[in-house]
Design a protein around this motif. Sequence first.
Motif, PDB file in Angstrom:
ATOM      1  N   ARG A  98      -4.488  93.080  55.190  1.00 27.63           N
ATOM      2  CA  ARG A  98      -5.026  94.113  54.304  1.00 27.63           C
ATOM      3  C   ARG A  98      -6.018  93.572  53.286  1.00 27.63           C
ATOM      4  NH1 ARG A  98       0.863  96.190  53.119  1.00 27.63           N
ATOM      5  NH2 ARG A  98       1.129  93.988  53.598  1.00 27.63           N
TER       6      ARG A  98
ATOM      7  N   MET B 199       1.442  89.761  53.259  1.00 27.29           N
ATOM      8  CA  MET B 199       1.200  89.661  51.814  1.00 27.29           C
ATOM      9  C   MET B 199       0.786  88.262  51.397  1.00 27.29           C
ATOM     10  SD  MET B 199       3.872  92.402  50.250  1.00 27.29           S
ATOM     11  CE  MET B 199       3.057  92.408  48.675  1.00 27.29           C
TER      12      MET B 199
ATOM     13  N   GLN C 160      -5.703  91.350  70.942  1.00 24.23           N
ATOM     14  CA  GLN C 160      -4.268  91.557  71.133  1.00 24.23           C
ATOM     15  C   GLN C 160      -4.060  92.570  72.254  1.00 24.23           C
ATOM     16  OE1 GLN C 160      -1.844  93.750  68.240  1.00 24.23           O
ATOM     17  NE2 GLN C 160      -0.412  92.030  68.226  1.00 24.23           N
TER      18      GLN C 160
END
Length: 359
Positions: A327, A304, A102
């Motif tokens: 995560r 999520m 990125q």
Amino acid sequence: MTRAVFDPITLRGLEIRNRLWIPPMCQYAVDAQDGVPTDWHLMHLGSLARGGAGVVTVEATGVTPEGRISPQDLGLWNDAQRDALSRITDLIHAQGAQAAIQLAHAGRKASTWRAWGPRPGGNVPAEHGGWQSVGPSEIPFDGLEAPEALDAAGIDAVVAGFVAAARRAVDAGFDLLELHGAHGYLLHEFLSPLSNDRTDEYGGSLENRARLLLRVVDAVRAEVGEAVPMIVRLSATDWAEGGWDLPQTETLSSWLGAHGVDLISISSGGNVADVQIPVGPGYQLPFASAVRRSSGLPVAAVGMIDDPFQAEQIVALDQADVVLVGRESLRDPNFPIRTADALRYDMPYKPGPYERAYR
Ligand SMILES: Cc1cc2nc3c(=O)[nH]c(=O)nc-3n(C[C@H](O)[C@H](O)[C@H](O)COP(=O)(O)O)c2cc1C
């Protein structure tokens, strides 16, 4: 039996083994503050590739020194950084994954404390490696110093920074390039009326606010040629009245497609502090699906998504083409292997030395 999330996907002739990818995640781990990756980055990214992801994306990497979020960010403005990154792409490739990076400029949110360890708040002072930030306008991000507004020469230098970093990224062996147009960093700051009140050709209308990002896309493409897939990450909304929003994201995504961008990665927020975000499982997925429908481009969903069946369902139901797991991949770098196991998919690239763990 095949599983949608384990179907390969091809972008510009680059075949990627599956649709479970690792999004960029800043480590803030360059203690030497020289932008050069260390053994930490090698281990961290190598283990994510070993875990079975299709693409491993290297964190937001400053295209110029002032483009870093913190003094401990990776950079790609010199050859030493390029050469150290090539060890990482070699390792990712050796595990059968593709490597993305990125490319980023932090704009008015640059020169901040890293997101772990002591964090006094505000900007990092010069004696700790900080610098004056720049932005589209002299509008500060809440809690940070006002940036210097970029003039025409400053904008040209930003474009040149992206181009030079893209060249070095390809030379370092990266297969895909991602431009960071999200999370309140420079390219997003230009997009949003809440951070951009310029009166020149870079401010005002949507076309003007999108001009810098489209310039960067075109300049990078001209530098790296047609073979390299290009991803743009966007925040679908500022979650704030009068800010960047989904309709503008959809229009911009169509323009990006017309400029040869291959995939849009849809996140949200980051340009306005203290906003209410209805966080929950897959909370940004509807934005990704909307962009997919309206632009016709492949999209990556993130936020999520941390359950194997959830990931499979997103791809199987055509809600997104790629699922990014952030995560949860830090908690379990072998999440793709675990997902294959849960879906009873016989992953052909499960690492042999680990086989006994999954019998
Ligand atoms: C430690 C950490 C670092 C991150 N760094 C970046 C980054 O460099 N660039 C970026 O676009 N997003 C970054 N993000 C956002 C993630 O890419 C991702 O969009 C976000 O964590 C939501 O996905 P998740 O719920 O699967 O973690 C970061 C997130 C975390 C947890």
